[in-house]
Motif scaffolding. Structure first.
Motif, short mmCIF file in Angstrom:
data_model
loop_
_atom_site.label_atom_id
_atom_site.label_comp_id
_atom_site.label_asym_id
_atom_site.label_seq_id
_atom_site.Cartn_x
_atom_site.Cartn_y
_atom_site.Cartn_z
N MET A 1 -16.40 15.55 -5.70
CA MET A 1 -15.51 14.42 -5.90
C MET A 1 -14.07 14.89 -5.84
N LEU A 2 -13.21 13.93 -5.60
CA LEU A 2 -11.79 14.21 -5.48
C LEU A 2 -11.02 13.29 -6.42
N ILE A 3 -10.10 13.87 -7.20
CA ILE A 3 -9.23 13.09 -8.07
C ILE A 3 -7.80 13.27 -7.58
N VAL A 4 -7.06 12.18 -7.50
CA VAL A 4 -5.64 12.19 -7.19
C VAL A 4 -4.95 11.66 -8.44
N ALA A 5 -4.03 12.46 -8.99
CA ALA A 5 -3.36 12.04 -10.22
C ALA A 5 -1.93 12.56 -10.25
N GLY A 6 -1.07 11.78 -10.89
CA GLY A 6 0.32 12.18 -11.04
C GLY A 6 1.21 10.98 -11.27
N HIS A 7 2.47 11.13 -10.85
CA HIS A 7 3.40 10.02 -11.05
C HIS A 7 4.44 9.97 -9.94
N LEU A 8 5.01 8.79 -9.79
CA LEU A 8 6.10 8.53 -8.85
C LEU A 8 7.32 8.09 -9.64
N LYS A 9 8.49 8.40 -9.13
CA LYS A 9 9.74 7.83 -9.65
C LYS A 9 10.18 6.82 -8.61
N VAL A 10 10.44 5.60 -9.03
CA VAL A 10 10.78 4.53 -8.09
C VAL A 10 12.08 3.84 -8.49
N ILE A 11 12.69 3.16 -7.52
CA ILE A 11 13.97 2.49 -7.73
C ILE A 11 13.81 1.26 -8.62
N ASP A 12 12.89 0.38 -8.31
CA ASP A 12 12.67 -0.86 -9.07
C ASP A 12 11.18 -0.94 -9.37
N ARG A 13 10.78 -0.48 -10.56
CA ARG A 13 9.37 -0.35 -10.89
C ARG A 13 8.62 -1.67 -10.80
N ARG A 64 -6.45 6.18 3.60
CA ARG A 64 -5.00 6.38 3.74
C ARG A 64 -4.51 6.15 5.16
N GLY A 65 -5.27 6.54 6.15
CA GLY A 65 -4.83 6.35 7.53
C GLY A 65 -3.46 6.96 7.76
N ALA A 66 -2.49 6.13 8.12
CA ALA A 66 -1.14 6.61 8.42
C ALA A 66 -0.26 6.71 7.18
N GLY A 67 -0.76 6.33 6.01
CA GLY A 67 0.04 6.43 4.80
C GLY A 67 0.59 5.09 4.35
N THR A 68 1.51 5.13 3.41
CA THR A 68 2.09 3.91 2.87
C THR A 68 3.07 3.29 3.85
N SER A 69 3.38 2.05 3.61
CA SER A 69 4.33 1.35 4.49
C SER A 69 5.74 1.86 4.21
N GLY A 70 6.63 1.67 5.17
CA GLY A 70 8.02 2.09 5.04
C GLY A 70 8.70 1.44 3.86
N GLU A 71 8.36 0.19 3.57
CA GLU A 71 8.99 -0.52 2.45
C GLU A 71 8.65 0.15 1.12
N LEU A 72 7.38 0.52 0.94
CA LEU A 72 7.00 1.21 -0.29
C LEU A 72 7.62 2.59 -0.35
N ASP A 73 7.55 3.34 0.75
CA ASP A 73 8.12 4.69 0.79
C ASP A 73 9.60 4.67 0.44
N GLY A 74 10.33 3.66 0.90
CA GLY A 74 11.75 3.58 0.67
C GLY A 74 12.12 3.40 -0.80
N GLN A 75 11.16 3.02 -1.62
CA GLN A 75 11.43 2.82 -3.05
C GLN A 75 11.12 4.05 -3.89
N ILE A 76 10.44 5.03 -3.30
CA ILE A 76 10.06 6.24 -4.03
C ILE A 76 11.19 7.26 -3.94
N VAL A 77 11.69 7.69 -5.10
CA VAL A 77 12.78 8.67 -5.13
C VAL A 77 12.32 10.03 -5.66
N GLY A 78 11.09 10.13 -6.10
CA GLY A 78 10.54 11.39 -6.58
C GLY A 78 9.05 11.24 -6.80
N ALA A 79 8.35 12.37 -6.77
CA ALA A 79 6.90 12.30 -6.96
C ALA A 79 6.34 13.65 -7.42
N ASP A 80 5.32 13.58 -8.23
CA ASP A 80 4.51 14.74 -8.58
C ASP A 80 3.07 14.24 -8.64
#
Length: 92
Positions: A1-13, A64-80
Protein backbone atom coordinates in the motif's frame (compact mmCIF):
# COMPACT_ATOMS: atom_id res chain seq x y z
CA UNK A 1 0.00 0.00 0.00
CA UNK A 2 0.97 3.60 -0.49
CA UNK A 3 0.25 6.52 1.85
CA UNK A 4 0.60 10.15 0.80
CA UNK A 5 0.65 12.56 3.74
CA UNK A 6 1.73 16.08 4.52
CA UNK A 7 0.60 19.65 4.15
CA UNK A 8 0.33 22.53 1.70
CA UNK A 9 0.61 26.25 2.33
CA UNK A 10 -1.95 28.11 0.23
CA UNK A 11 -2.88 31.72 -0.50
CA UNK A 12 -6.63 31.52 0.27
CA UNK A 13 -7.40 28.33 2.19
CA UNK A 14 -11.20 28.51 1.99
CA UNK A 15 -11.14 29.08 -1.76
CA UNK A 16 -8.55 26.33 -2.27
CA UNK A 17 -10.57 23.80 -0.27
CA UNK A 18 -13.78 24.66 -2.12
CA UNK A 19 -12.00 24.02 -5.42
CA UNK A 20 -10.65 20.68 -4.12
CA UNK A 21 -14.07 19.18 -3.42
CA UNK A 22 -14.35 17.66 -6.90
CA UNK A 23 -10.78 16.30 -6.66
CA UNK A 24 -11.66 14.51 -3.42
CA UNK A 25 -14.86 13.06 -4.92
CA UNK A 26 -13.00 11.84 -8.02
CA UNK A 27 -10.18 10.34 -5.98
CA UNK A 28 -12.50 8.46 -3.66
CA UNK A 29 -14.27 6.96 -6.69
CA UNK A 30 -10.99 6.04 -8.42
CA UNK A 31 -9.91 2.40 -8.63
CA UNK A 32 -7.44 1.57 -5.88
CA UNK A 33 -8.21 4.57 -3.64
CA UNK A 34 -8.71 3.43 -0.05
CA UNK A 35 -8.98 6.91 1.48
CA UNK A 36 -8.45 10.51 0.34
CA UNK A 37 -8.81 13.67 2.39
CA UNK A 38 -7.83 17.32 2.16
CA UNK A 39 -8.75 19.55 5.08
CA UNK A 40 -8.01 22.74 6.99
CA UNK A 41 -5.40 22.78 9.73
CA UNK A 42 -6.85 23.73 13.12
CA UNK A 43 -3.93 26.00 14.07
CA UNK A 44 -2.41 27.50 10.90
CA UNK A 45 -4.89 29.47 8.72
CA UNK A 46 -2.73 29.06 5.58
CA UNK A 47 -2.20 25.30 5.93
CA UNK A 48 -4.11 22.44 4.28
CA UNK A 49 -3.49 18.88 5.49
CA UNK A 50 -3.34 16.06 2.95
CA UNK A 51 -3.89 12.33 3.55
CA UNK A 52 -4.26 9.64 0.90
CA UNK A 53 -4.18 5.84 1.07
CA UNK A 54 -3.89 3.79 -2.12
CA UNK A 55 -3.56 0.13 -3.06
CA UNK A 56 -0.31 0.92 -4.88
CA UNK A 57 1.76 3.21 -7.09
CA UNK A 58 0.01 2.28 -10.35
CA UNK A 59 -3.36 3.41 -8.96
CA UNK A 60 -1.95 6.73 -7.73
CA UNK A 61 -0.29 7.43 -11.07
CA UNK A 62 -3.43 6.49 -13.01
CA UNK A 63 -5.47 8.93 -10.91
CA UNK A 64 -2.97 11.79 -10.96
CA UNK A 65 -2.35 11.74 -14.70
CA UNK A 66 -0.89 15.14 -15.58
CA UNK A 67 -1.28 16.54 -12.04
CA UNK A 68 -3.36 19.34 -10.59
CA UNK A 69 -4.86 22.12 -12.63
CA UNK A 70 -3.00 25.40 -13.09
CA UNK A 71 -5.57 27.23 -10.99
CA UNK A 72 -4.97 24.99 -7.98
CA UNK A 73 -1.18 25.00 -8.47
CA UNK A 74 -1.18 28.80 -8.57
CA UNK A 75 -2.58 28.93 -5.03
CA UNK A 76 0.10 26.69 -3.48
CA UNK A 77 3.01 28.66 -2.01
CA UNK A 78 4.68 25.82 -0.11
CA UNK A 79 4.42 22.09 0.46
CA UNK A 80 5.76 19.20 2.49
CA UNK A 81 4.02 16.09 1.17
CA UNK A 82 5.64 12.64 1.21
CA UNK A 83 4.89 9.11 0.11
CA UNK A 84 5.21 6.10 2.36
CA UNK A 85 4.97 2.44 1.38
CA UNK A 86 4.04 -0.36 3.73
CA UNK A 87 3.02 -3.98 3.56
CA UNK A 88 1.12 -4.57 6.81
CA UNK A 89 -1.53 -2.89 8.90
CA UNK A 90 -3.43 -3.33 12.13
CA UNK A 91 -7.02 -2.16 12.53
CA UNK A 92 -7.48 -0.22 15.77
Amino acid sequence: MLIVAGHLKVIDRDRYLAQCREVVELARAAPGCLDFGIGPDLVDPDRVNVFERWVGRAEVEAFRGAGTSGELDGQIVGADVREFTYDSETRL
